[in-house]
Design a protein around this motif. Structure first.
Motif, mmCIF file in Angstrom:
data_model
loop_
_atom_site.group_PDB
_atom_site.id
_atom_site.type_symbol
_atom_site.label_atom_id
_atom_site.label_comp_id
_atom_site.label_asym_id
_atom_site.label_seq_id
_atom_site.Cartn_x
_atom_site.Cartn_y
_atom_site.Cartn_z
ATOM 1 N N GLN A 6 0.838 -1.188 0.000
ATOM 2 C CA GLN A 6 0.000 0.000 0.000
ATOM 3 C C GLN A 6 0.881 1.248 0.000
ATOM 4 O O GLN A 6 2.075 1.176 0.306
ATOM 5 N N CYS A 25 0.918 6.892 -7.686
ATOM 6 C CA CYS A 25 0.528 5.508 -7.432
ATOM 7 C C CYS A 25 1.023 4.580 -8.545
ATOM 8 O O CYS A 25 1.525 3.485 -8.278
ATOM 9 N N PHE A 50 1.255 0.647 -8.685
ATOM 10 C CA PHE A 50 -0.189 0.413 -8.571
ATOM 11 C C PHE A 50 -0.832 0.836 -9.893
ATOM 12 O O PHE A 50 -1.110 2.015 -10.109
ATOM 13 N N ARG A 97 -4.385 0.694 -2.100
ATOM 14 C CA ARG A 97 -3.987 -0.697 -2.316
ATOM 15 C C ARG A 97 -4.287 -1.064 -3.764
ATOM 16 O O ARG A 97 -4.778 -0.249 -4.523
ATOM 17 N N HIS A 98 -3.991 -2.298 -4.110
ATOM 18 C CA HIS A 98 -4.172 -2.709 -5.500
ATOM 19 C C HIS A 98 -5.641 -2.863 -5.878
ATOM 20 O O HIS A 98 -5.975 -2.816 -7.065
#
Length: 629
Positions: free
Chosen positions: A5, A190, A195, A227-228
């Protein structure tokens, strides 16, 4: 390998607006992966581009940047700042950062600048090739004069220049971007950290770029945990909480519509998003957003530009004489005739009568009402030069002061003047002349990237923990709420502007508007907990109505009274000027967007932010039948 994350801190929605230093350092010391925030907007009109000035002062920027640069120095936290567009603005922020580094004795820092100004020759060639079109149906077609008269043309970059800058300079400390799509620096960071889901990244950025505006009550400092497969939004002010509705509602803000958000490189589709309130009682987890990329060779960037259109001067004051007020419209028309006879050059006058129709102007539904015991007047006069504008202003003011009228008894003067000098020169008039999409062959081709090492002595003492602990209360009312529930905090007299008390349920309760609705009806203000208006770009005005619960929402929705036709009638615009009209159930909300009758920030505009146009909706009567809310 990407981390599980990333944590992004946004201390405030706009650099220069200030934030809590205690909350900021508490978050920094708890650990964040980046500090990202915005410093540019077209909200307040075209003056930044046309006058080549920032709305915020150097002092305001410096106050906010001091702690941000300190956090970068002590904790090596990367900082990304979206700029106001111009190279001048990027350099302004860079110069302040350099000054802070030198004065505080920080280490040398690698600062990256991404420029966004576009040369007129580039725009002319694209225009001749048919590769520029209006950004929305409310925007007029671009003409050659718009390009010629533009003072500064900037382009709104997507994520690609930000990612390129980080790839080329992975050891960067701070990136200052020119004009950027608001969520671009958030989404780009990100992606750079591994990500790749642009739906999640862009949706997170759309919420974060306004700071804690998504919380209830709205606040400044906010944290995103990405997060993903999801992201969490947590307000950092202990007095604020996020709910599923408050976060879902944020995509209503300043947008034409909340479900489909178009930007550089594609469209953010929010139809399948879910919002889950977490057990801490203040955070919300978001999933399900999808990003739909544009087709090959259809990538566009938005061009923005302002021009100058004469100079203006103002005077202000008030009328209190009842005899004069009874004939004020005729009096002011005769004032215009008087000025026309006295002035032998072209000019323009704008009159705003506060107490009647100053705020809403042509959209005001109650313009014919009488009975005001006093009226405030702001007069703007425009002409080719400042001296001419002031001359027009002075001529109109003298008439307002001393002109006779039928039945006059107060022969000493008509007009109360609070300001000296009486006629105030204001400078050039700014207007938007470009808000258009330009097709490009590559997303990075018009955004040069510059790297500079800002030298520092590295003599600053080591920072010790501030030991400030911001107490975060847990609101157990929101624990274990599912993504399908719509649990919201009680709205009280200070929440969301005090529009509605949840206790106001009885059919005979006095309206918050201080008057009784028609029999069998309630005013929309008494059923909704948010009724607001705002610009959606310079050419659109958008309205959001949000409800405290499903029962109130369903009552209004099932009445089928908020329609394209009713919005057009309420705001006195053609039905064709209603650009969007829809319900947004994730936020228990209704949304409507209309074409702006006067472009944001132009000479005759009376509400640059568009944030004071909501009262007709608040006063809209809703049939309730036998229902009790």
């Amino acid at each position: 390998m990407s981390p599980p994350q990333v944590r992004i801190l946004t201390p405030v929605g706009m650099l220069g607006y200030s934030y809590s230093k205690d909350i900021f350092w508490s978050a920094v010391e708890a650990g964040v992966d980046a500090i990202i925030l915005d410093s540019g907007s077209t909200d307040s009109g075209p003056s930044k581009l046309a006058l080549r000035k920032s709305i915020q002062t150097d002092q305001a920027y410096e106050k906010d940047l001091e702690d941000i640069v300190a956090a970068c120095h002590h904790y090596r936290i990367p900082v990304l700042i979206g700029g106001d567009g111009s190279t001048r603005g990027v350099n302004q922020i860079g110069d302040i950062i350099q000054s802070i580094i030198e004065r505080a004795g920080y280490r040398s820092m690698k600062v990256i600048k991404i420029l966004a100004e576009i040369e007129k020759d580039v725009v002319r060639e694209k225009h001749r090739s048919g590769m520029i079109r209006p950004c929305g149906i409310a925007v007029p077609e671009l003409i050659d004069e718009d390009i010629d008269e533009a003072r500064t043309i900037v382009a709104q970059m997507g994520i690609e220049p930000w990612i390129k800058a980080m790839d080329e300079h992975p050891d960067f400390d701070i990136i200052i971007g020119g004009r950027s799509y608001d969520p671009a620096p958030f989404a780009a960071f990100c992606v750079w950290k591994g990500f790749p889901d642009l739906g999640i990244n862009y949706h997170m950025g759309k919420i974060m770029e306004c700071g804690g505006l998504c919380a209830s009550p709205k606040s400044r400092e906010v944290l995103a945990t990405v997060r993903h497969d999801s992201f969490d939004i947590t307000p950092l002010d202990p007095k604020s909480v996020c709910t599923s509705v408050s976060v879902a509602a944020h995509t209503l803000y300043e947008k034409t519509r909340p479900d489909v958000l178009v930007g550089p490189g594609g469209t953010l589709d929010l139809h399948s998003t879910t919002y889950e309130e977490l057990e801490d009682g203040r955070s919300v987890r978001v999933t399900g957003a999808k990003f739909i990329p544009v087709k090959e060779n259809e990538y566009t960037i938005k061009l923005e530009a302002g021009k100058l259109n004469g100079f203006f001067s103002i005077f202000m004051g008030g009328f209190r004489d009842t005899i004069l007020l009874s004939q004020i419209d005729r009096f002011l028309e005769e004032m215009k005739i008087y000025v026309e006879q006295k002035v032998d050059f072209p000019f323009d006058i704008n009159i705003q009568l506060f107490g009647r129709d100053a705020v809403m102007g042509a959209l005001e539904p109650n313009a014919s009402q009488t009975g005001h015991h006093e009226l405030g007047l702001l007069l703007r006069a425009r002409a080719a030069t400042q001296d001419q504008a002031t001359h027009v202003c002075q001529s109109a003011r003298v008439y307002c002061m001393h002109a006779p009228y039928p039945g006059q008894k107060a022969s000493a003067g008509n007009f109360a003047m609070p300001c000296a000098p009486l006629d105030i020169p204001m400078g050039p008039v700014s207007e938007f002349c470009m808000y258009h999409l330009m097709t490009v062959s590559h997303p990075c081709e018009h955004f040069p990237i510059l790297s500079v090492v800002m030298e520092g002595s590295n003599t600053a003492p080591q920072r010790h923990s501030s030991k400030v602990e911001v107490q975060v209360p847990v609101n157990r009312r929101h624990t274990q709420a599912s993504s399908n529930e719509t649990v919201t905090p009680r709205v009280n007299a200070t929440t969301n502007g005090g529009i509605l008390s949840e206790n106001a349920k009885a059919a005979d309760t006095v309206s918050v508007l201080g008057k009784q609705p028609p029999t069998g009806h309630k005013f929309l203000a008494d059923l909704a907990n948010v009724v607001r208006s705002k610009n959606s770009g310079p050419y659109e005005l958008t309205f959001d109505v949000m409800f405290p619960n499903q029962q109130s929402r369903d009552m209004v929705k099932n009445a089928n009274i908020l329609t394209t036709e009713s919005i057009a009638s309420l705001y006195k615009v053609p039905v064709s000027d209603v650009i969007a009209c829809l319900w947004w159930d994730p936020a228990l909300a209704f949304k409507a967007t209309i074409k702006r009758s006067i472009v944001n920030g132009s000479f005759h505009d009376g509400d640059a932010h568009g944030s004071a146009q909501h009262m007709p909706l608040m006063e809209f009567p809703i049939p309730i039948g036998n229902n009790e809310i």
